[in-house]
Write a protein that holds these residues in place. Structure first.
Motif, PDB file in Angstrom:
ATOM      1  N   MET A 118       1.066  -1.428  -0.013  1.00 24.35           N
ATOM      2  CA  MET A 118      -0.247  -0.376   0.121  1.00 24.35           C
ATOM      3  C   MET A 118       1.033   1.255   0.421  1.00 24.35           C
ATOM      4  SD  MET A 118      -2.012   1.730   2.866  1.00 24.35           S
ATOM      5  CE  MET A 118      -1.915   0.111   3.743  1.00 24.35           C
ATOM      6  N   THR A 119       0.268   2.222  -0.326  1.00 25.54           N
ATOM      7  CA  THR A 119       0.849   3.148  -0.353  1.00 25.54           C
ATOM      8  C   THR A 119      -0.174   5.358  -0.129  1.00 25.54           C
ATOM      9  OG1 THR A 119       0.244   4.244  -2.420  1.00 25.54           O
ATOM     10  CG2 THR A 119       2.556   2.472  -3.054  1.00 25.54           C
ATOM     11  N   TYR A 120       0.753   5.925   0.650  1.00 21.12           N
ATOM     12  CA  TYR A 120      -0.256   7.034   0.654  1.00 21.12           C
ATOM     13  C   TYR A 120      -0.912   6.896  -0.609  1.00 21.12           C
ATOM     14  CZ  TYR A 120      -1.549  11.522   2.884  1.00 21.12           C
ATOM     15  OH  TYR A 120      -1.733  11.889   3.406  1.00 21.12           O
TER      16      TYR A 120
ATOM     17  N   ASP B  98      -2.341   5.555  -2.240  1.00 22.99           N
ATOM     18  CA  ASP B  98      -3.563   4.244  -2.225  1.00 22.99           C
ATOM     19  C   ASP B  98      -4.062   4.743  -1.717  1.00 22.99           C
ATOM     20  OD1 ASP B  98      -2.178   2.785  -4.351  1.00 22.99           O
ATOM     21  OD2 ASP B  98      -1.157   1.842  -3.022  1.00 22.99           O
TER      22      ASP B  98
ATOM     23  N   THR C 229      -6.717   8.066  -2.109  1.00 23.22           N
ATOM     24  CA  THR C 229      -7.749   7.415  -3.166  1.00 23.22           C
ATOM     25  C   THR C 229      -8.612   6.618  -2.787  1.00 23.22           C
ATOM     26  OG1 THR C 229      -5.704   7.215  -5.088  1.00 23.22           O
ATOM     27  CG2 THR C 229      -7.627   6.639  -5.655  1.00 23.22           C
ATOM     28  N   SER C 230      -8.434   5.774  -1.858  1.00 22.22           N
ATOM     29  CA  SER C 230      -9.386   5.231  -1.019  1.00 22.22           C
ATOM     30  C   SER C 230     -10.629   6.281   0.004  1.00 22.22           C
ATOM     31  CB  SER C 230      -8.932   4.083  -0.043  1.00 22.22           C
ATOM     32  OG  SER C 230      -8.210   2.848  -1.051  1.00 22.22           O
TER      33      SER C 230
ATOM     34  N   ASN D 286     -14.110  -1.126  -7.445  1.00 23.02           N
ATOM     35  CA  ASN D 286     -13.873  -0.175  -6.734  1.00 23.02           C
ATOM     36  C   ASN D 286     -13.908   0.080  -4.852  1.00 23.02           C
ATOM     37  OD1 ASN D 286     -12.521   0.582  -8.696  1.00 23.02           O
ATOM     38  ND2 ASN D 286     -13.299   1.665  -9.117  1.00 23.02           N
TER      39      ASN D 286
ATOM     40  N   ALA E 231     -12.319  -2.357  -2.603  1.00 26.48           N
ATOM     41  CA  ALA E 231     -10.929  -2.093  -2.852  1.00 26.48           C
ATOM     42  C   ALA E 231     -10.586  -1.181  -1.690  1.00 26.48           C
ATOM     43  CB  ALA E 231     -10.585  -2.866  -4.039  1.00 26.48           C
ATOM     44  N   ALA E 232     -11.336  -0.196  -1.891  1.00 27.41           N
ATOM     45  CA  ALA E 232     -10.882   0.412  -1.379  1.00 27.41           C
ATOM     46  C   ALA E 232     -11.102   0.695   0.041  1.00 27.41           C
ATOM     47  CB  ALA E 232     -11.221   1.921  -1.534  1.00 27.41           C
TER      48      ALA E 232
ATOM     49  N   VAL F 162      -8.378  -0.961   1.538  1.00 24.08           N
ATOM     50  CA  VAL F 162      -6.573  -0.884   1.710  1.00 24.08           C
ATOM     51  C   VAL F 162      -7.438   0.040   2.965  1.00 24.08           C
ATOM     52  CG1 VAL F 162      -5.994   1.508   1.138  1.00 24.08           C
ATOM     53  CG2 VAL F 162      -6.372  -0.271  -0.987  1.00 24.08           C
TER      54      VAL F 162
ATOM     55  N   TYR G 265      -4.935  -0.655   6.606  1.00 28.44           N
ATOM     56  CA  TYR G 265      -4.281   0.507   7.618  1.00 28.44           C
ATOM     57  C   TYR G 265      -5.210   0.946   9.123  1.00 28.44           C
ATOM     58  CZ  TYR G 265      -2.036   5.450   8.167  1.00 28.44           C
ATOM     59  OH  TYR G 265      -1.352   6.443   8.992  1.00 28.44           O
TER      60      TYR G 265
ATOM     61  N   GLU H  26       8.700   3.154   3.696  1.00 27.27           N
ATOM     62  CA  GLU H  26       8.013   3.534   2.382  1.00 27.27           C
ATOM     63  C   GLU H  26       8.019   5.403   2.706  1.00 27.27           C
ATOM     64  OE1 GLU H  26       5.489   2.768   0.479  1.00 27.27           O
ATOM     65  OE2 GLU H  26       5.788   4.190  -0.635  1.00 27.27           O
TER      66      GLU H  26
END
Length: 96
Positions: free
Chosen positions: A1-3, A5, A8-9, A50, A53-54, A57, A61, A81
Motif C-alpha cells: 500500500m502506498t500513501y 492508495d 484515493t480510498s 472499487n 478495494a478501497a 485498503v 490501515y 515507504e
C-alpha cells in the motif's frame, strides 16, 4: 500500500484525515447499497469493485487502531515507504 492508495480510498469514501472504524464501515455500507447491481438505479459493478478495494485498503490501515490519515502519520506507521520515497530516484535503488 502506498500513501496515494490511501488518499484515493479516502476520496472515494468521502472521508477526511480522521475517521473512526464505525464511520468507515457506515460509509462502505452506504456506497455498496447505492451501487449494488440489485438496486437497479445507480448499479455499477465496476464501482462496487472499487469500493470494496478501497474498503480493504482502509481496513488494512486501521486494523491496528491508526485513525489518522495525515501523510506524516502514514510515513510514521510505514517507515519502509518513507525510505522508498527518499531513494526512489537513486539509480542504485532502481530509480532513474
Amino acid at each position: 500500500m502506498t500513501y496515494v492508495d490511501l488518499k484515493t480510498s479516502l476520496q472515494l469514501f468521502g472521508l477526511g484525515e480522521r475517521a473512526s472504524l464505525k464511520e468507515i464501515k457506515a460509509r462502505h455500507r452506504g456506497l455498496v447499497k447505492r451501487y449494488h447491481p440489485d438496486t437497479g438505479k445507480d448499479s455499477d459493478p465496476e464501482m462496487i469493485r472499487n469500493v470494496n478495494a478501497a474498503y480493504q485498503v482502509l481496513l488494512d490501515y486501521v486494523k491496528e487502531y491508526r485513525f489518522s490519515f495525515a501523510e506524516e502519520e502514514f510515513y510514521e506507521q510505514n517507515p519502509e515507504e518513507r525510505i522508498w520515497q527518499q531513494f526512489k530516484t537513486d539509480p542504485l535503488w532502481g530509480g532513474g
